[in-house]
Write a protein that holds these residues in place. Structure first.
Motif, PDB file in Angstrom:
ATOM      1  N   PRO A  97       3.496  -0.160  -9.246  1.00  0.00           N
ATOM      2  CA  PRO A  97       3.949  -1.480  -8.780  1.00  0.00           C
ATOM      3  C   PRO A  97       2.784  -2.444  -8.539  1.00  0.00           C
ATOM      4  O   PRO A  97       1.628  -2.029  -8.430  1.00  0.00           O
ATOM      5  CB  PRO A  97       4.667  -1.150  -7.465  1.00  0.00           C
ATOM      6  CG  PRO A  97       3.982   0.082  -6.967  1.00  0.00           C
ATOM      7  CD  PRO A  97       3.598   0.875  -8.186  1.00  0.00           C
ATOM      8  N   HIS A  98       3.130  -3.739  -8.483  1.00  0.00           N
ATOM      9  CA  HIS A  98       2.224  -4.825  -8.069  1.00  0.00           C
ATOM     10  C   HIS A  98       1.072  -5.056  -9.048  1.00  0.00           C
ATOM     11  O   HIS A  98       0.000  -5.527  -8.655  1.00  0.00           O
ATOM     12  CB  HIS A  98       1.648  -4.553  -6.664  1.00  0.00           C
ATOM     13  CG  HIS A  98       2.697  -4.328  -5.624  1.00  0.00           C
ATOM     14  ND1 HIS A  98       3.571  -5.317  -5.217  1.00  0.00           N
ATOM     15  CD2 HIS A  98       3.031  -3.198  -4.924  1.00  0.00           C
ATOM     16  CE1 HIS A  98       4.386  -4.819  -4.301  1.00  0.00           C
ATOM     17  NE2 HIS A  98       4.082  -3.543  -4.110  1.00  0.00           N
ATOM     18  N   LEU A  99       1.276  -4.747 -10.314  1.00  0.00           N
ATOM     19  CA  LEU A  99       0.210  -4.987 -11.287  1.00  0.00           C
ATOM     20  C   LEU A  99      -0.026  -6.473 -11.517  1.00  0.00           C
ATOM     21  O   LEU A  99      -1.128  -6.883 -11.908  1.00  0.00           O
ATOM     22  CB  LEU A  99       0.572  -4.305 -12.625  1.00  0.00           C
ATOM     23  CG  LEU A  99       0.567  -2.775 -12.613  1.00  0.00           C
ATOM     24  CD1 LEU A  99       1.106  -2.243 -13.937  1.00  0.00           C
ATOM     25  CD2 LEU A  99      -0.841  -2.255 -12.374  1.00  0.00           C
ATOM     26  N   GLY A 100       0.981  -7.309 -11.301  1.00  0.00           N
ATOM     27  CA  GLY A 100       0.856  -8.744 -11.577  1.00  0.00           C
ATOM     28  C   GLY A 100       0.190  -9.532 -10.469  1.00  0.00           C
ATOM     29  O   GLY A 100      -0.085 -10.729 -10.641  1.00  0.00           O
ATOM     30  N   ALA A 105       3.150   5.871  -5.670  1.00  0.00           N
ATOM     31  CA  ALA A 105       2.856   5.988  -7.107  1.00  0.00           C
ATOM     32  C   ALA A 105       1.699   6.944  -7.347  1.00  0.00           C
ATOM     33  O   ALA A 105       1.714   7.754  -8.299  1.00  0.00           O
ATOM     34  CB  ALA A 105       2.548   4.609  -7.679  1.00  0.00           C
ATOM     35  N   THR A 106       0.683   6.905  -6.483  1.00  0.00           N
ATOM     36  CA  THR A 106      -0.460   7.821  -6.618  1.00  0.00           C
ATOM     37  C   THR A 106      -0.016   9.267  -6.437  1.00  0.00           C
ATOM     38  O   THR A 106      -0.472  10.178  -7.171  1.00  0.00           O
ATOM     39  CB  THR A 106      -1.533   7.457  -5.578  1.00  0.00           C
ATOM     40  OG1 THR A 106      -1.894   6.082  -5.731  1.00  0.00           O
ATOM     41  CG2 THR A 106      -2.775   8.301  -5.760  1.00  0.00           C
ATOM     42  N   ASP A 107       0.864   9.487  -5.456  1.00  0.00           N
ATOM     43  CA  ASP A 107       1.359  10.860  -5.242  1.00  0.00           C
ATOM     44  C   ASP A 107       2.145  11.355  -6.448  1.00  0.00           C
ATOM     45  O   ASP A 107       2.041  12.537  -6.832  1.00  0.00           O
ATOM     46  CB  ASP A 107       2.245  10.892  -3.991  1.00  0.00           C
ATOM     47  CG  ASP A 107       1.429  10.693  -2.716  1.00  0.00           C
ATOM     48  OD1 ASP A 107       0.212  10.928  -2.761  1.00  0.00           O
ATOM     49  OD2 ASP A 107       2.014  10.281  -1.702  1.00  0.00           O
ATOM     50  N   LEU A 166       0.826  -1.210   0.000  1.00  0.00           N
ATOM     51  CA  LEU A 166       0.000   0.000   0.000  1.00  0.00           C
ATOM     52  C   LEU A 166       0.863   1.265   0.000  1.00  0.00           C
ATOM     53  O   LEU A 166       0.519   2.266  -0.642  1.00  0.00           O
ATOM     54  CB  LEU A 166      -0.919  -0.001   1.229  1.00  0.00           C
ATOM     55  CG  LEU A 166      -2.161  -0.895   1.140  1.00  0.00           C
ATOM     56  CD1 LEU A 166      -2.907  -0.869   2.460  1.00  0.00           C
ATOM     57  CD2 LEU A 166      -3.068  -0.437   0.009  1.00  0.00           C
ATOM     58  N   ALA A 167       1.973   1.200   0.736  1.00  0.00           N
ATOM     59  CA  ALA A 167       2.852   2.371   0.756  1.00  0.00           C
ATOM     60  C   ALA A 167       3.417   2.648  -0.644  1.00  0.00           C
ATOM     61  O   ALA A 167       3.476   3.809  -1.085  1.00  0.00           O
ATOM     62  CB  ALA A 167       3.986   2.154   1.757  1.00  0.00           C
ATOM     63  N   GLU A 168       3.829   1.570  -1.332  1.00  0.00           N
ATOM     64  CA  GLU A 168       4.376   1.760  -2.680  1.00  0.00           C
ATOM     65  C   GLU A 168       3.305   2.284  -3.645  1.00  0.00           C
ATOM     66  O   GLU A 168       3.574   3.160  -4.484  1.00  0.00           O
ATOM     67  CB  GLU A 168       4.947   0.439  -3.184  1.00  0.00           C
ATOM     68  CG  GLU A 168       6.168  -0.026  -2.396  1.00  0.00           C
ATOM     69  CD  GLU A 168       6.647  -1.392  -2.845  1.00  0.00           C
ATOM     70  OE1 GLU A 168       6.021  -1.956  -3.771  1.00  0.00           O
ATOM     71  OE2 GLU A 168       7.634  -1.898  -2.276  1.00  0.00           O
ATOM     72  N   ALA A 171      -3.760  -1.760  -7.621  1.00  0.00           N
ATOM     73  CA  ALA A 171      -2.685  -1.287  -8.503  1.00  0.00           C
ATOM     74  C   ALA A 171      -3.200  -1.046  -9.918  1.00  0.00           C
ATOM     75  O   ALA A 171      -2.856  -0.040 -10.566  1.00  0.00           O
ATOM     76  CB  ALA A 171      -1.542  -2.305  -8.509  1.00  0.00           C
ATOM     77  N   ARG A 172      -4.060  -1.961 -10.411  1.00  0.00           N
ATOM     78  CA  ARG A 172      -4.590  -1.755 -11.772  1.00  0.00           C
ATOM     79  C   ARG A 172      -5.528  -0.558 -11.849  1.00  0.00           C
ATOM     80  O   ARG A 172      -5.568   0.154 -12.865  1.00  0.00           O
ATOM     81  CB  ARG A 172      -5.291  -3.042 -12.228  1.00  0.00           C
ATOM     82  CG  ARG A 172      -4.305  -4.164 -12.566  1.00  0.00           C
ATOM     83  CD  ARG A 172      -5.000  -5.363 -13.149  1.00  0.00           C
ATOM     84  NE  ARG A 172      -5.711  -6.133 -12.132  1.00  0.00           N
ATOM     85  CZ  ARG A 172      -5.142  -7.046 -11.356  1.00  0.00           C
ATOM     86  NH1 ARG A 172      -3.842  -7.298 -11.456  1.00  0.00           N
ATOM     87  NH2 ARG A 172      -5.847  -7.714 -10.480  1.00  0.00           N
TER      88      ARG A 172
END
Length: 564
Positions: free
Chosen positions: A260-263, A246-248, A240-242, A272-273
């Motif tokens: 990150p973590h799209l897979g 990315a959102t910021d 969630l932090a990562e 993430a998606r």
């Protein structure tokens, strides 16, 4: 209806097992909730087995102590009775082999005294009589009564008539027949008591595995608890932090950064998606804003297209909200001034927040509602100041709080780029209750070990230093555990006793286990020369840090003195 429900439940269980198998092979097929619930389920199963094994261990130990004590006492009584019968026969021979009245009187007094001792010994044996020896003991007791009456009559004839009269009464086939039958009864009783002792040893062999099972179950519970913490950190908080970072970056205009973590196939992957769709929408908006269209028609077309993408942006934003709400934990995002940026349904459920509190509300409003509902009793101003201080310092934090209704909430906090703050909160009340149950069980087992009558001594196999003694062992050695623990046998006992103890340790290393009692005589510096019976068990191996010797000791000095 019931068959359909059963079939549906079976199908769901089969699918979940298949997902577990694929997860074990390296595929990330489980959701965060399934991981947490699976670990909690395994922990509950291990705790149940731990409780059952603890009860079974206590039952076996109690039965073993009773069987071992009764068989030992019965065997001692049989030996004592046999010795008394032999002594009475010798006193009888003294009566009818002497004509001296004074000496005959001495033999007669000794015989009558041993007759009384024989009667008392037979009476003391009655408390250990069971179904397998009741009939034999009844006939044995009757023969003892005949034997005693016969010897009393022999004394009367020798004292009142003559030694010849006593010899005539004592030296006959009837007397020898009673003696032979008594010998046969004693041999039969000895066989019965040997069989009882063998059964007690078999029961002890069963009990030796229980300690290993309890250790393995306790270790499994600790591993599962640690695994739960690792899963929460690696699968939820860190991810969630990562994603928040990315959102910021997207909010700051960096629409080319990687999400990150799209897979992943769990809730984090959905989130993430959704962020990626949000990034694509923002990128498209930026492209439209950068277009300079020369004509009003082109500008109107561009504005129309931008509006369409704004609609998509709102849709993706809704998707992001849906992904956040699908998390099993409560989540709240704050900006640098402690205003709510976003929160999910589980956070609302934890604190029973009304619909009036939405994104844009303040943390102070949430705290005021918690005060009204009885879930917060602290100082709101101080609490807010502490939160703002953590946001300013941008230091991650993890802690637990206890709500006024008894629930325990685990809180993970991490900073977001741009001065914001994200907090993931989880209700861990049931987990803490299970941990307390496990702790009580450990104290329960420690109390049992501390209060058994047999001395229990644990020694580090690597350096032969004592690491544990129970109360019974303290009493046997004559020293406190503070004087014993951390020292070797050579620091506590005489050189001869220490050499014997170390030789037994080397034998244990060679034999792995030493379940048959070994009787040794040791010079105890505090209690003098003692006769002890010891059984030894080796825990772990030479390559393991937990390699230990456990010795179960029984002080037989008083029994040996009594038998003599």
């Amino acid at each position: 209806m019931g068959v359909a429900a059963l079939g549906s439940g079976f199908s769901a269980g089969t699918k979940f097992l298949k997902k577990l198998v694929r997860f074990a092979r390296g595929a990330d097929t489980l959701s965060v909730a399934e991981k947490v619930y699976s670990i909690a389920g395994f922990l509950a199963i291990v705790t149940t087995f731990l409780l059952v094994m603890s009860v079974q261990t206590v039952r076996l130990q109690t039965t073993y102590r009773h069987m071992h004590a009764s068989s030992a006492e019965a065997a001692i009584n049989v030996g004592h009775i046999n010795a008394l019968i032999y002594a009475i026969v010798m006193e009888s021979r003294g009566i009818y082999m002497t004509d001296d009245r004074a000496k005959m009187k001495q033999f007669a007094d000794g015989l009558l005294r041993r007759n009384r001792e024989l009667a008392e010994s037979v009476k003391s044996m009655e408390k250990n009589v069971r179904g397998d020896d009741a009939e034999l003991f009844a006939s044995f007791r009757q023969r003892i009564v005949q034997f005693i009456e016969f010897r009393q009559e022999l004394v009367r004839r020798g004292v009142e008539i003559s030694s010849a009269a006593a010899r005539e009464w004592g030296d006959n086939d009837a007397n020898r027949t009673v003696r032979n039958k008594l010998n046969s009864d004693i041999e039969a009783l000895e066989r019965i008591y040997r069989e009882r002792a063998r059964q007690a040893d078999e029961l002890a062999n069963e009990n030796r595995y229980a300690a290993a099972y309890l250790f393995a179950l306790g270790l499994a519970a600790l591993v599962l608890a640690g695994l739960n913490v690792v899963v929460m950190r690696s699968s939820v908080v860190g991810a969630l932090a990562e994603i928040t970072q990315a959102t910021d970056r997207i909010a700051d205009g960096d629409v080319k950064s990687k999400v990150p973590h799209l897979g992943r196939h769990d809730e984090i992957g959905h989130l993430a998606r959704a962020v990626q769709h949000f990034r694509d929408a923002v990128a498209r908006i930026f492209e439209l804003e950068e277009l300079e269209i020369g004509t009003a028609q082109a500008r109107d077309a561009a504005m129309t297209e931008r509006d369409n993408f704004n609609d998509k942006y709102q849709a993706k934003k809704w998707q992001l909200s849906a992904a956040i709400n699908s998390m099993p934990q409560g989540l709240i995002m704050l900006d640098g001034k402690a205003n709510v940026v976003a929160m999910n349904a589980n956070y609302r459920r934890i604190y029973n927040l009304p619909e009036t509190i939405q994104a844009g509300s303040t943390l102070e409003e949430i705290l005021q509602h918690r005060v009204k509902s009885g879930l917060f009793s602290g100082d709101i101003a101080k609490y807010l100041a502490a939160v703002l201080d953590r946001i300013a310092r941008r230091e991650p934090a993890a802690n637990e709080i206890a709500l006024n209704d008894g629930r325990i909430i685990k809180i993970y906090e991490r900073p977001m780029d741009g001065g914001g703050w994200v907090s993931v909160q989880e209700d861990v009340t049931e987990l803490r209750q299970r941990e307390r149950i496990l702790e009580r069980m450990e104290r329960f087992l420690a109390t049992i070990i501390e209060n058994v009558a047999e001395g229990i001594i644990a020694k580090d196999a690597r350096n032969l230093r004592y690491v544990f003694v129970n109360k019974a062992a303290e009493k046997m050695i004559g020293m406190s555990r503070g004087e014993i623990i951390g020292k070797t046998a050579r620091e506590l006992f005489s050189p001869e006793a220490a050499e014997l103890i170390e030789r037994r340790d080397q034998q244990l290393l060679a034999q792995k286990q030493q379940l048959e009692p070994i009787v040794d005589t040791i010079d105890n510096p505090a209690r003098g020369r003692r006769v002890i019976s010891a059984r030894r068990v080796q825990i772990g191996g030479a390559s393991e840090e937990s390699h230990m010797f456990v010795t179960m000791v029984e002080d037989r000095t008083e029994k040996m003195v009594a038998a003599a």
